[in-house]
Design an enzyme around this catalytic site. Structure first.
Site, PDB file in Angstrom:
ATOM      1  N   GLU A   1       0.823   0.660   9.968  1.00 34.40           N
ATOM      2  CA  GLU A   1      -0.626   0.406  10.078  1.00 34.40           C
ATOM      3  C   GLU A   1      -1.356   1.610  10.663  1.00 34.40           C
ATOM      4  OE1 GLU A   1      -2.146  -3.023  10.037  1.00 34.40           O
ATOM      5  OE2 GLU A   1      -0.333  -4.204   9.766  1.00 34.40           O
TER       6      GLU A   1
ATOM      7  N   ALA B   1      -5.391  -6.524  10.721  1.00 37.06           N
ATOM      8  CA  ALA B   1      -3.989  -6.464  11.163  1.00 37.06           C
ATOM      9  C   ALA B   1      -3.810  -5.525  12.355  1.00 37.06           C
ATOM     10  CB  ALA B   1      -3.116  -6.018  10.002  1.00 37.06           C
TER      11      ALA B   1
ATOM     12  N   LEU C   1       0.842  -1.203   0.000  1.00 32.21           N
ATOM     13  CA  LEU C   1       0.000   0.000   0.000  1.00 32.21           C
ATOM     14  C   LEU C   1       0.879   1.255   0.000  1.00 32.21           C
ATOM     15  CD1 LEU C   1      -2.930   1.126   0.178  1.00 32.21           C
ATOM     16  CD2 LEU C   1      -2.691   1.087   2.665  1.00 32.21           C
TER      17      LEU C   1
ATOM     18  N   THR D   1       6.833  -5.221   4.248  1.00 34.52           N
ATOM     19  CA  THR D   1       7.267  -6.407   4.988  1.00 34.52           C
ATOM     20  C   THR D   1       7.132  -7.650   4.099  1.00 34.52           C
ATOM     21  OG1 THR D   1       6.534  -5.372   7.032  1.00 34.52           O
ATOM     22  CG2 THR D   1       6.863  -7.773   7.101  1.00 34.52           C
TER      23      THR D   1
HETATM   24  P1  TGC Z   1     -11.450   8.259   4.232  1.00 36.07           P
HETATM   25  O1  TGC Z   1     -12.180   9.297   3.460  1.00 36.07           O
HETATM   26  O2  TGC Z   1     -11.455   8.306   5.688  1.00 36.07           O
HETATM   27  O3  TGC Z   1     -11.964   6.817   3.744  1.00 36.07           O
HETATM   28  C1  TGC Z   1     -11.890   6.424   2.389  1.00 36.07           C
HETATM   29  C2  TGC Z   1     -12.808   5.228   2.195  1.00 36.07           C
HETATM   30  O4  TGC Z   1     -12.359   4.155   2.984  1.00 36.07           O
HETATM   31  C3  TGC Z   1     -13.368   3.771   3.960  1.00 36.07           C
HETATM   32  N1  TGC Z   1     -12.704   3.478   5.213  1.00 36.07           N
HETATM   33  C4  TGC Z   1     -12.662   2.261   5.768  1.00 36.07           C
HETATM   34  N2  TGC Z   1     -13.212   1.098   5.391  1.00 36.07           N
HETATM   35  C5  TGC Z   1     -12.990   0.011   6.163  1.00 36.07           C
HETATM   36  N3  TGC Z   1     -12.240   0.076   7.278  1.00 36.07           N
HETATM   37  C6  TGC Z   1     -11.661   1.230   7.693  1.00 36.07           C
HETATM   38  N4  TGC Z   1     -10.899   1.260   8.765  1.00 36.07           N
HETATM   39  C7  TGC Z   1     -11.871   2.397   6.922  1.00 36.07           C
HETATM   40  N5  TGC Z   1     -11.461   3.676   7.012  1.00 36.07           N
HETATM   41  C8  TGC Z   1     -11.976   4.328   5.969  1.00 36.07           C
HETATM   42  C9  TGC Z   1     -14.268   4.993   4.066  1.00 36.07           C
HETATM   43  O5  TGC Z   1     -15.561   4.658   4.475  1.00 36.07           O
HETATM   44  C10 TGC Z   1     -14.249   5.502   2.644  1.00 36.07           C
HETATM   45  O6  TGC Z   1     -15.099   4.677   1.870  1.00 36.07           O
HETATM   46  P2  TGC Z   1     -15.879   5.284   0.588  1.00 36.07           P
HETATM   47  O7  TGC Z   1     -16.759   4.167   0.142  1.00 36.07           O
HETATM   48  O8  TGC Z   1     -16.598   6.502   1.081  1.00 36.07           O
HETATM   49  O9  TGC Z   1     -14.817   5.632  -0.419  1.00 36.07           O
HETATM   50  O10 TGC Z   1      -9.976   8.230   3.666  1.00 36.07           O
HETATM   51  P3  TGC Z   1      -8.832   9.252   3.763  1.00 36.07           P
HETATM   52  O11 TGC Z   1      -8.111   9.243   2.465  1.00 36.07           O
HETATM   53  O12 TGC Z   1      -9.302  10.568   4.311  1.00 36.07           O
HETATM   54  O13 TGC Z   1      -7.949   8.456   4.822  1.00 36.07           O
HETATM   55  C11 TGC Z   1      -7.404   9.034   5.890  1.00 36.07           C
HETATM   56  C12 TGC Z   1      -6.840   7.960   6.854  1.00 36.07           C
HETATM   57  C13 TGC Z   1      -5.887   8.635   7.773  1.00 36.07           C
HETATM   58  C14 TGC Z   1      -7.992   7.387   7.642  1.00 36.07           C
HETATM   59  C15 TGC Z   1      -6.158   6.797   6.174  1.00 36.07           C
HETATM   60  O14 TGC Z   1      -5.553   7.137   5.031  1.00 36.07           O
HETATM   61  C16 TGC Z   1      -5.214   5.995   7.053  1.00 36.07           C
HETATM   62  O15 TGC Z   1      -5.659   5.177   7.866  1.00 36.07           O
HETATM   63  N6  TGC Z   1      -3.892   6.172   6.899  1.00 36.07           N
HETATM   64  C17 TGC Z   1      -2.919   5.285   7.505  1.00 36.07           C
HETATM   65  C18 TGC Z   1      -2.301   4.431   6.415  1.00 36.07           C
HETATM   66  C19 TGC Z   1      -1.985   3.046   6.879  1.00 36.07           C
HETATM   67  O16 TGC Z   1      -2.480   2.545   7.870  1.00 36.07           O
HETATM   68  N7  TGC Z   1      -1.134   2.395   6.142  1.00 36.07           N
HETATM   69  C20 TGC Z   1      -0.791   1.033   6.452  1.00 36.07           C
HETATM   70  C21 TGC Z   1       0.042   0.396   5.372  1.00 36.07           C
HETATM   71  S1  TGC Z   1       0.186  -1.346   5.576  1.00 36.07           S
HETATM   72  C22 TGC Z   1       1.265  -1.528   6.835  1.00 36.07           C
HETATM   73  O17 TGC Z   1       1.710  -0.629   7.450  1.00 36.07           O
HETATM   74  C23 TGC Z   1       1.625  -2.934   7.162  1.00 36.07           C
HETATM   75  S2  TGC Z   1       2.847  -3.082   8.359  1.00 36.07           S
HETATM   76  C24 TGC Z   1       2.460  -4.627   8.823  1.00 36.07           C
HETATM   77  C25 TGC Z   1       3.460  -5.301   9.629  1.00 36.07           C
HETATM   78  O18 TGC Z   1       4.636  -5.395   9.197  1.00 36.07           O
HETATM   79  O19 TGC Z   1       3.052  -5.842  10.670  1.00 36.07           O
HETATM   80  P1  FAD Z   2       4.279   9.974   6.796  1.00 31.95           P
HETATM   81  O1  FAD Z   2       2.926   9.716   6.255  1.00 31.95           O
HETATM   82  O2  FAD Z   2       5.206  10.807   5.976  1.00 31.95           O
HETATM   83  O3  FAD Z   2       4.122  10.636   8.238  1.00 31.95           O
HETATM   84  C1  FAD Z   2       5.239  11.188   8.942  1.00 31.95           C
HETATM   85  C2  FAD Z   2       4.718  11.784  10.257  1.00 31.95           C
HETATM   86  O4  FAD Z   2       3.764  12.817   9.976  1.00 31.95           O
HETATM   87  C3  FAD Z   2       3.994  10.760  11.138  1.00 31.95           C
HETATM   88  O5  FAD Z   2       4.306  10.985  12.479  1.00 31.95           O
HETATM   89  C4  FAD Z   2       2.519  11.061  10.889  1.00 31.95           C
HETATM   90  O6  FAD Z   2       1.701  10.727  11.987  1.00 31.95           O
HETATM   91  C5  FAD Z   2       2.545  12.556  10.652  1.00 31.95           C
HETATM   92  N1  FAD Z   2       1.414  12.995   9.822  1.00 31.95           N
HETATM   93  C6  FAD Z   2       1.110  12.621   8.552  1.00 31.95           C
HETATM   94  N2  FAD Z   2      -0.019  13.210   8.147  1.00 31.95           N
HETATM   95  C7  FAD Z   2      -0.462  13.962   9.190  1.00 31.95           C
HETATM   96  C8  FAD Z   2      -1.592  14.794   9.398  1.00 31.95           C
HETATM   97  N3  FAD Z   2      -2.547  14.981   8.463  1.00 31.95           N
HETATM   98  N4  FAD Z   2      -1.716  15.427  10.583  1.00 31.95           N
HETATM   99  C9  FAD Z   2      -0.794  15.237  11.558  1.00 31.95           C
HETATM  100  N5  FAD Z   2       0.300  14.453  11.431  1.00 31.95           N
HETATM  101  C10 FAD Z   2       0.457  13.830  10.256  1.00 31.95           C
HETATM  102  N6  FAD Z   2       3.414  -0.414   4.408  1.00 31.95           N
HETATM  103  C11 FAD Z   2       2.753  -1.299   3.616  1.00 31.95           C
HETATM  104  O7  FAD Z   2       1.965  -0.909   2.753  1.00 31.95           O
HETATM  105  N7  FAD Z   2       2.973  -2.645   3.748  1.00 31.95           N
HETATM  106  C12 FAD Z   2       3.853  -3.158   4.661  1.00 31.95           C
HETATM  107  O8  FAD Z   2       4.025  -4.386   4.763  1.00 31.95           O
HETATM  108  C13 FAD Z   2       4.576  -2.244   5.487  1.00 31.95           C
HETATM  109  N8  FAD Z   2       5.517  -2.705   6.363  1.00 31.95           N
HETATM  110  C14 FAD Z   2       6.314  -1.806   7.033  1.00 31.95           C
HETATM  111  C15 FAD Z   2       7.401  -2.274   7.780  1.00 31.95           C
HETATM  112  C16 FAD Z   2       8.260  -1.378   8.406  1.00 31.95           C
HETATM  113  C17 FAD Z   2       9.463  -1.888   9.136  1.00 31.95           C
HETATM  114  C18 FAD Z   2       7.988   0.025   8.330  1.00 31.95           C
HETATM  115  C19 FAD Z   2       8.886   1.019   9.013  1.00 31.95           C
HETATM  116  C20 FAD Z   2       6.901   0.487   7.611  1.00 31.95           C
HETATM  117  C21 FAD Z   2       6.068  -0.408   6.928  1.00 31.95           C
HETATM  118  N9  FAD Z   2       5.016   0.049   6.114  1.00 31.95           N
HETATM  119  C22 FAD Z   2       4.318  -0.848   5.333  1.00 31.95           C
HETATM  120  C23 FAD Z   2       4.801   1.476   5.910  1.00 31.95           C
HETATM  121  C24 FAD Z   2       4.007   2.147   7.035  1.00 31.95           C
HETATM  122  O9  FAD Z   2       2.656   1.785   6.973  1.00 31.95           O
HETATM  123  C25 FAD Z   2       4.197   3.668   6.907  1.00 31.95           C
HETATM  124  O10 FAD Z   2       5.531   3.951   7.279  1.00 31.95           O
HETATM  125  C26 FAD Z   2       3.210   4.442   7.764  1.00 31.95           C
HETATM  126  O11 FAD Z   2       1.893   4.286   7.263  1.00 31.95           O
HETATM  127  C27 FAD Z   2       3.551   5.947   7.840  1.00 31.95           C
HETATM  128  O12 FAD Z   2       3.765   6.463   6.565  1.00 31.95           O
HETATM  129  P2  FAD Z   2       5.115   7.308   6.264  1.00 31.95           P
HETATM  130  O13 FAD Z   2       6.265   6.527   6.771  1.00 31.95           O
HETATM  131  O14 FAD Z   2       5.096   7.689   4.831  1.00 31.95           O
HETATM  132  O15 FAD Z   2       5.007   8.594   7.170  1.00 31.95           O
END
Ligand code: TGC
Ligand code: FAD
Length: 430
Positions: A407, A286, A169, A205
């Site tokens: 996440e 997750a 993602l 990851t």
């Molecule tokens: P937003 O307008 O809030 O929502 C867009 C659409 O998504 C729906 N939605 C959800 N649906 C299911 N579950 C949820 N938790 C949902 N949250 C939102 C929402 O209803 C909407 O649907 P629709 O039909 O209206 O289009 O979206 P936004 O663009 O404003 O998002 C803001 C925000 C902050 C909530 C979102 O972008 C966010 O959560 N950012 C964090 C990104 C993140 O978590 N990345 C993870 C990458 S994977 C990873 O890190 C794996 S590490 C794993 C490991 O190694 O263990």
């Molecule tokens: P940024 O989005 O650049 O954010 C930097 C800082 O700014 C953060 O503190 C954040 O909270 C803050 N910030 C951002 N926007 C705002 C706002 N609007 N208001 C206030 N503060 C804000 N991703 C995957 O898709 N799949 C994986 O398997 C995966 N594995 C990972 C494994 C490791 C070891 C690591 C380090 C990361 C992994 N990730 C993965 C990525 C991870 O999900 C992102 O690092 C995380 O979502 C944050 O994104 P970023 O690093 O780009 O930080």
């Protein structure tokens, strides 16, 4: 329930009850008039909320983790070396995709899955990461959104750990804001029934060793999910370099997914899901796992700091006799107990169809934050020895910073909850 889990689980059932409920070392004598004695390892008796089957699954996971993973962790972390065989071992035990029903998965409850992640993360967050990405992200995506053919073909192999999966993602320019992703899919100009994927995912990851890549990309401006199979990608269209020299999560493998007109059969696109709801549905699973997992890491820090404080003497007394040291242990034990109860409640609600994503944001944020703060403070109990990796807490502290970041970083979950409380979004400053 997967037969291999069931066999192992029933074999250890009695031992599980002993371990979880009557560990004499964990308990002082009951206060007069009370049947129950305080157990510092489970102060609020969360184990009473778990079924016999969940306790047995936890015990199976705990034994595997302590006997097979704990002895490997120091070398793995020092050398930044993830042993691919771990996925096979977890698969054999039925720990992968444990709450998926059918397809060779255990079909256990969400609580049982959480207890598995807790036991794995008690050893190391990186080992939990490798498992979570396989289970909650790659397998959940295929299970919830893939065609029947993809499920039948891929899920049993992923469940056994024969195939390794990952979830792409995050991109170099888009982490917290994945909706702005630049990776695109387009119809193949000459080969009917194929899409071409181009773009870069980073910090992924498992990517360098993965066979299956769940990739989120924009097709005609809409986010779609694709199951990209390495074996189907011509050379040069898919590359997955590792990101080396990490300061945390060194026992997991992390890399990029670089796609250059990578051809993907149309049947590998998830047919019915568009938009962020696809990836976020997988993240819900997750993130809840992480809420349990972080409590495992914190409990390991508490256990180690307590043992050290009882053994180490300064000013003629064990450190554990000093009030300031006791407060550090009490804060950690309290947050670990509260965090486990809260994660259990959300997992029960999820299985009953009564949860919502904001609940998951709350426990992911709170448990990660409290685990990090407490682990950092418990590190102080070890004094200078904390600087040695053989005391383990410093490794957990480094890991927990990442666990609080991926996440959805904690502040991002604050914004999700802030929006839910006020009705006003504060992500975009306008
Ligand atoms: P937003 O307008 O809030 O929502 C867009 C659409 O998504 C729906 N939605 C959800 N649906 C299911 N579950 C949820 N938790 C949902 N949250 C939102 C929402 O209803 C909407 O649907 P629709 O039909 O209206 O289009 O979206 P936004 O663009 O404003 O998002 C803001 C925000 C902050 C909530 C979102 O972008 C966010 O959560 N950012 C964090 C990104 C993140 O978590 N990345 C993870 C990458 S994977 C990873 O890190 C794996 S590490 C794993 C490991 O190694 O263990
Ligand atoms: P940024 O989005 O650049 O954010 C930097 C800082 O700014 C953060 O503190 C954040 O909270 C803050 N910030 C951002 N926007 C705002 C706002 N609007 N208001 C206030 N503060 C804000 N991703 C995957 O898709 N799949 C994986 O398997 C995966 N594995 C990972 C494994 C490791 C070891 C690591 C380090 C990361 C992994 N990730 C993965 C990525 C991870 O999900 C992102 O690092 C995380 O979502 C944050 O994104 P970023 O690093 O780009 O930080």
């Amino acid at each position: 329930m997967n037969p291999s889990v069931l066999r192992t689980a029933s074999r250890h059932l009695r031992a599980a009850n002993r371990l979880n409920r009557t560990s004499a070392a964990s308990r002082s004598a009951p206060i007069r008039g009370y049947k129950t004695a305080f157990n510092w390892e489970d102060p609020l008796v969360a184990s009473e909320l778990f079924t016999e089957e969940e306790l047995a699954i936890q015990d199976t996971a705990k034994r595997y983790c302590q006997e097979q993973l704990q002895p490997r962790i120091l070398e793995a972390y020092r050398n930044e070396n993830y042993d691919r065989q771990i996925l096979n071992e977890m698969g054999e035990l039925g720990l992968l995709g444990a709450n998926i029903k059918g397809y060779g998965c255990a079909g256990a409850s969400t609580v049982a899955s959480g207890l598995i992640t807790k036991e794995v993360e008690r050893v190391d967050s990186g080992y939990r990461s490798g498992m979570s990405v396989q289970s909650s992200l790659a397998m959940t995506a295929i299970h919830d959104f893939g065609t029947q053919e993809l499920k039948d073909r891929l899920l049993p192999e992923l469940a056994r750990g024969k195939l390794a999966g990952c979830f792409g993602l995050t991109e170099p320019n888009h982490g917290s804001d994945p909706g702005s992703m630049e990776t695109v899919a387009r119809e193949h100009p000459t080969k009917k029934g194929y899409y071409l994927l181009s773009g870069t995912k980073t910090w992924i990851t498992n990517s360098p060793l993965s066979d299956l890549f769940v990739v989120w990309a924009k097709l005609d401006g809409k986010i779609r999910g694709f199951a990209v199979e390495r074996s189907q990608c011509p050379e040069g269209t898919l590359t997955t370099p590792a990101i080396k020299n990490k300061t945390a999560l060194r026992a997991s493998i992390t890399g990029m997914i670089q796609m250059d007109d990578c051809p993907v059969p149309a049947e590998n696109m998830f047919p019915d899901v568009t938009g962020l709801v696809g990836p976020f549905t997988c993240l819900n699973s997750a993130r809840l796992g992480i809420a349990f997992g972080a409590m495992g890491a914190l409990e390991d820090c508490l256990d180690r700091a307590r043992t050290y404080a009882l053994e180490r003497k300064q000013f003629g007394s064990p450190l554990a006799k000093f009030q300031l040291i006791q407060k550090k242990l009490v804060d950690a034990a309290t947050d670990a107990a509260y965090g486990t109860l809260a994660a259990t409640q959300v997992a029960r609600l999820k299985d009953a169809g009564k949860s919502c994503p904001e609940m998951i944001s709350m426990v992911k944020r709170q448990n990660c934050d409290r685990a990090l703060v407490n682990a950092r403070i418990l590190q102080e109990v070890l004094g200078g020895n904390a600087a040695s990796d053989e005391y383990h807490i410093a490794r957990h502290v480094a890991n927990l910073f990442v666990v609080q970041t991926y996440e959805g970083q904690s502040d991002i979950h604050s914004l999700i909850l802030g929006r839910a409380i006020t009705g006003l979004q504060a992500f975009v400053p306008k």
